[in-house]
Design a protein around this motif. Sequence first.
Motif, PDB file in Angstrom:
ATOM      1  N   SER A 252       0.812  -1.220   0.000  1.00 28.44           N
ATOM      2  CA  SER A 252       0.000   0.000   0.000  1.00 28.44           C
ATOM      3  C   SER A 252       0.845   1.269   0.000  1.00 28.44           C
ATOM      4  CB  SER A 252      -0.934   0.007   1.224  1.00 28.44           C
ATOM      5  OG  SER A 252      -0.182  -0.064   2.429  1.00 28.44           O
ATOM      6  N   GLU A 253       2.062   1.195   0.527  1.00 30.50           N
ATOM      7  CA  GLU A 253       2.916   2.380   0.596  1.00 30.50           C
ATOM      8  C   GLU A 253       3.914   2.466  -0.565  1.00 30.50           C
ATOM      9  OE1 GLU A 253       4.835   2.339   4.357  1.00 30.50           O
ATOM     10  OE2 GLU A 253       2.991   2.619   5.523  1.00 30.50           O
ATOM     11  N   ILE A 254       4.316   1.328  -1.065  1.00 34.65           N
ATOM     12  CA  ILE A 254       5.391   1.301  -2.063  1.00 34.65           C
ATOM     13  C   ILE A 254       4.866   1.005  -3.462  1.00 34.65           C
ATOM     14  CG2 ILE A 254       7.607   0.239  -2.678  1.00 34.65           C
ATOM     15  CD1 ILE A 254       7.834  -0.604   0.290  1.00 34.65           C
ATOM     16  N   GLY A 255       3.888   0.109  -3.553  1.00 35.65           N
ATOM     17  CA  GLY A 255       3.423  -0.364  -4.849  1.00 35.65           C
ATOM     18  C   GLY A 255       3.779  -1.825  -5.023  1.00 35.65           C
ATOM     19  N   LEU A 256       3.972  -2.257  -6.247  1.00 34.97           N
ATOM     20  CA  LEU A 256       4.257  -3.651  -6.543  1.00 34.97           C
ATOM     21  C   LEU A 256       5.712  -3.983  -6.196  1.00 34.97           C
ATOM     22  CD1 LEU A 256       2.425  -4.034  -9.965  1.00 34.97           C
ATOM     23  CD2 LEU A 256       1.604  -4.672  -7.698  1.00 34.97           C
ATOM     24  N   VAL A 257       5.904  -5.010  -5.364  1.00 36.55           N
ATOM     25  CA  VAL A 257       7.239  -5.411  -4.932  1.00 36.55           C
ATOM     26  C   VAL A 257       7.301  -6.923  -4.796  1.00 36.55           C
ATOM     27  CG1 VAL A 257       7.843  -3.278  -3.708  1.00 36.55           C
ATOM     28  CG2 VAL A 257       6.610  -5.093  -2.503  1.00 36.55           C
TER      29      VAL A 257
ATOM     30  N   SER B 164      18.229   3.164  -3.639  1.00 39.12           N
ATOM     31  CA  SER B 164      17.527   2.689  -2.445  1.00 39.12           C
ATOM     32  C   SER B 164      16.013   2.674  -2.646  1.00 39.12           C
ATOM     33  CB  SER B 164      17.885   3.555  -1.231  1.00 39.12           C
ATOM     34  OG  SER B 164      17.553   4.913  -1.462  1.00 39.12           O
ATOM     35  N   ALA B 165      15.498   3.497  -3.581  1.00 34.07           N
ATOM     36  CA  ALA B 165      14.059   3.509  -3.841  1.00 34.07           C
ATOM     37  C   ALA B 165      13.630   2.301  -4.670  1.00 34.07           C
ATOM     38  CB  ALA B 165      13.660   4.800  -4.562  1.00 34.07           C
ATOM     39  N   LEU B 166      14.596   1.616  -5.272  1.00 32.87           N
ATOM     40  CA  LEU B 166      14.309   0.427  -6.078  1.00 32.87           C
ATOM     41  C   LEU B 166      14.503  -0.852  -5.263  1.00 32.87           C
ATOM     42  CD1 LEU B 166      16.211   1.433  -9.353  1.00 32.87           C
ATOM     43  CD2 LEU B 166      13.886   2.017  -8.656  1.00 32.87           C
ATOM     44  N   LEU B 167      15.422  -0.798  -4.282  1.00 31.17           N
ATOM     45  CA  LEU B 167      15.749  -1.926  -3.422  1.00 31.17           C
ATOM     46  C   LEU B 167      15.528  -1.455  -1.987  1.00 31.17           C
ATOM     47  CD1 LEU B 167      19.043  -2.703  -5.338  1.00 31.17           C
ATOM     48  CD2 LEU B 167      16.972  -4.082  -5.473  1.00 31.17           C
ATOM     49  N   ILE B 168      14.332  -1.676  -1.484  1.00 32.49           N
ATOM     50  CA  ILE B 168      13.883  -1.026  -0.245  1.00 32.49           C
ATOM     51  C   ILE B 168      14.135  -1.925   0.957  1.00 32.49           C
ATOM     52  CG2 ILE B 168      11.878  -0.045   0.922  1.00 32.49           C
ATOM     53  CD1 ILE B 168      10.781   0.164  -2.128  1.00 32.49           C
TER      54      ILE B 168
ATOM     55  N   ASN C 134      13.591 -10.091  11.211  1.00 31.92           N
ATOM     56  CA  ASN C 134      14.769 -10.249  10.361  1.00 31.92           C
ATOM     57  C   ASN C 134      14.739  -9.266   9.195  1.00 31.92           C
ATOM     58  OD1 ASN C 134      15.728 -12.406  11.907  1.00 31.92           O
ATOM     59  ND2 ASN C 134      14.568 -13.900  10.710  1.00 31.92           N
ATOM     60  N   ARG C 135      15.887  -9.114   8.595  1.00 29.44           N
ATOM     61  CA  ARG C 135      16.055  -8.155   7.497  1.00 29.44           C
ATOM     62  C   ARG C 135      15.673  -8.780   6.159  1.00 29.44           C
ATOM     63  NH1 ARG C 135      20.583  -5.617   4.593  1.00 29.44           N
ATOM     64  NH2 ARG C 135      21.868  -7.430   5.068  1.00 29.44           N
ATOM     65  N   GLU C 136      15.103  -7.956   5.283  1.00 24.40           N
ATOM     66  CA  GLU C 136      14.840  -8.345   3.898  1.00 24.40           C
ATOM     67  C   GLU C 136      14.867  -7.089   3.036  1.00 24.40           C
ATOM     68  OE1 GLU C 136      10.915  -9.814   3.088  1.00 24.40           O
ATOM     69  OE2 GLU C 136       9.931  -8.099   4.021  1.00 24.40           O
ATOM     70  N   TYR C 137      14.830  -7.281   1.720  1.00 20.81           N
ATOM     71  CA  TYR C 137      14.650  -6.168   0.788  1.00 20.81           C
ATOM     72  C   TYR C 137      13.349  -6.391   0.023  1.00 20.81           C
ATOM     73  CZ  TYR C 137      19.334  -4.129   1.291  1.00 20.81           C
ATOM     74  OH  TYR C 137      20.456  -3.497   1.768  1.00 20.81           O
ATOM     75  N   LEU C 138      12.647  -5.298  -0.267  1.00 20.57           N
ATOM     76  CA  LEU C 138      11.494  -5.326  -1.153  1.00 20.57           C
ATOM     77  C   LEU C 138      11.931  -4.717  -2.476  1.00 20.57           C
ATOM     78  CD1 LEU C 138       8.653  -4.195   1.279  1.00 20.57           C
ATOM     79  CD2 LEU C 138       9.340  -6.526   0.668  1.00 20.57           C
ATOM     80  N   LEU C 139      11.863  -5.509  -3.544  1.00 19.53           N
ATOM     81  CA  LEU C 139      12.366  -5.088  -4.850  1.00 19.53           C
ATOM     82  C   LEU C 139      11.212  -4.626  -5.731  1.00 19.53           C
ATOM     83  CD1 LEU C 139      14.428  -7.243  -3.640  1.00 19.53           C
ATOM     84  CD2 LEU C 139      15.118  -7.657  -6.005  1.00 19.53           C
ATOM     85  N   THR C 140      11.293  -3.393  -6.219  1.00 21.05           N
ATOM     86  CA  THR C 140      10.345  -2.936  -7.232  1.00 21.05           C
ATOM     87  C   THR C 140      10.681  -3.636  -8.549  1.00 21.05           C
ATOM     88  OG1 THR C 140      11.738  -1.110  -7.989  1.00 21.05           O
ATOM     89  CG2 THR C 140      10.257  -0.673  -6.118  1.00 21.05           C
ATOM     90  N   LYS C 141       9.863  -3.407  -9.586  1.00 19.53           N
ATOM     91  CA  LYS C 141      10.143  -4.037 -10.874  1.00 19.53           C
ATOM     92  C   LYS C 141      11.532  -3.642 -11.386  1.00 19.53           C
ATOM     93  CE  LYS C 141       8.306  -2.586 -14.798  1.00 19.53           C
ATOM     94  NZ  LYS C 141       7.373  -2.335 -15.912  1.00 19.53           N
ATOM     95  N   ASP C 142      11.871  -2.354 -11.291  1.00 15.71           N
ATOM     96  CA  ASP C 142      13.183  -1.910 -11.742  1.00 15.71           C
ATOM     97  C   ASP C 142      14.290  -2.472 -10.848  1.00 15.71           C
ATOM     98  OD1 ASP C 142      12.093  -0.499 -13.828  1.00 15.71           O
ATOM     99  OD2 ASP C 142      12.075   1.409 -12.779  1.00 15.71           O
TER     100      ASP C 142
END
Length: 251
Positions: free
Chosen positions: A13-18, A51-55, A67-75
């Motif tokens: 809801s805050e970032i979009g598709l990830v 950082s806006a692409l790999l959140i 635990n840590r993770e990354y949320l990846l946008t399409k780019d």
Amino acid sequence: MNNLASIEIENNSEIGLVVSSRTVAKELGRQHKHVLEGIDEMIKNSTADISALLISNQYKASNGKRNREYLLTKDGFTLYMFNIQGHNDFKLDYINKFNEMENQIQNRLPGSYKEAVAQLLETLENNEQLQLENNMNKQKIAEYEPKASYLDSILQNKSLVTVGQIAKDYGMSAQALNKLLHDLKVQYKQSGQWLLYSNIHGEGYTHSSTKEIEHKDGSSSVRMNTKWTQKGRLFIYELLKENDVLPIIEQ
């Protein structure tokens, strides 16, 4: 290939598709910590702020620990996967799913016949753009696949050249050389852009990059800038020579 319905992309809801780095690790058969380390290294070494692409994010594990993770946008996903050899089906399936979900989000139920017609035209344009982006992604993914030939090791540090620069060697315009390469089944034109046929995507002949162009009406489109490697230049030379087309210096 993966079933598109089973691909794990979420609409945050805050970032979009990830897609989560945990999902990427599972699909690649890698430990999550190794995927995290790879993304950490990309962010550290990038000259641009990605950082806006790999959140950076946290999730709650089954043991209650965060635990840590990354949320990846399409780019971000595309950028990361360009550094991974192989797994082409996985790459394209996820890119296609991103595109499909973006298209679904953008579509709205029209309130009138006029709006329905306008939306239909927009959908057709979007589908054409998605197809173009998919074909560009296929070419870029193939270009980024590491090659280990002796010729590549010789040519890897050579500069890239435009089709216009190559055309000058033959005393012709870039338009004329593009048409000739089209006639010889090297490339085809889609939405005003020249793309290589799939049988030579991965030969190391070209290097492509994409950029988003903003139009006066507020819309945007993606354009791909393709340049030829020295290996590609040799390929064109041999191909044209077989067809009795020689550079000026050999005429």
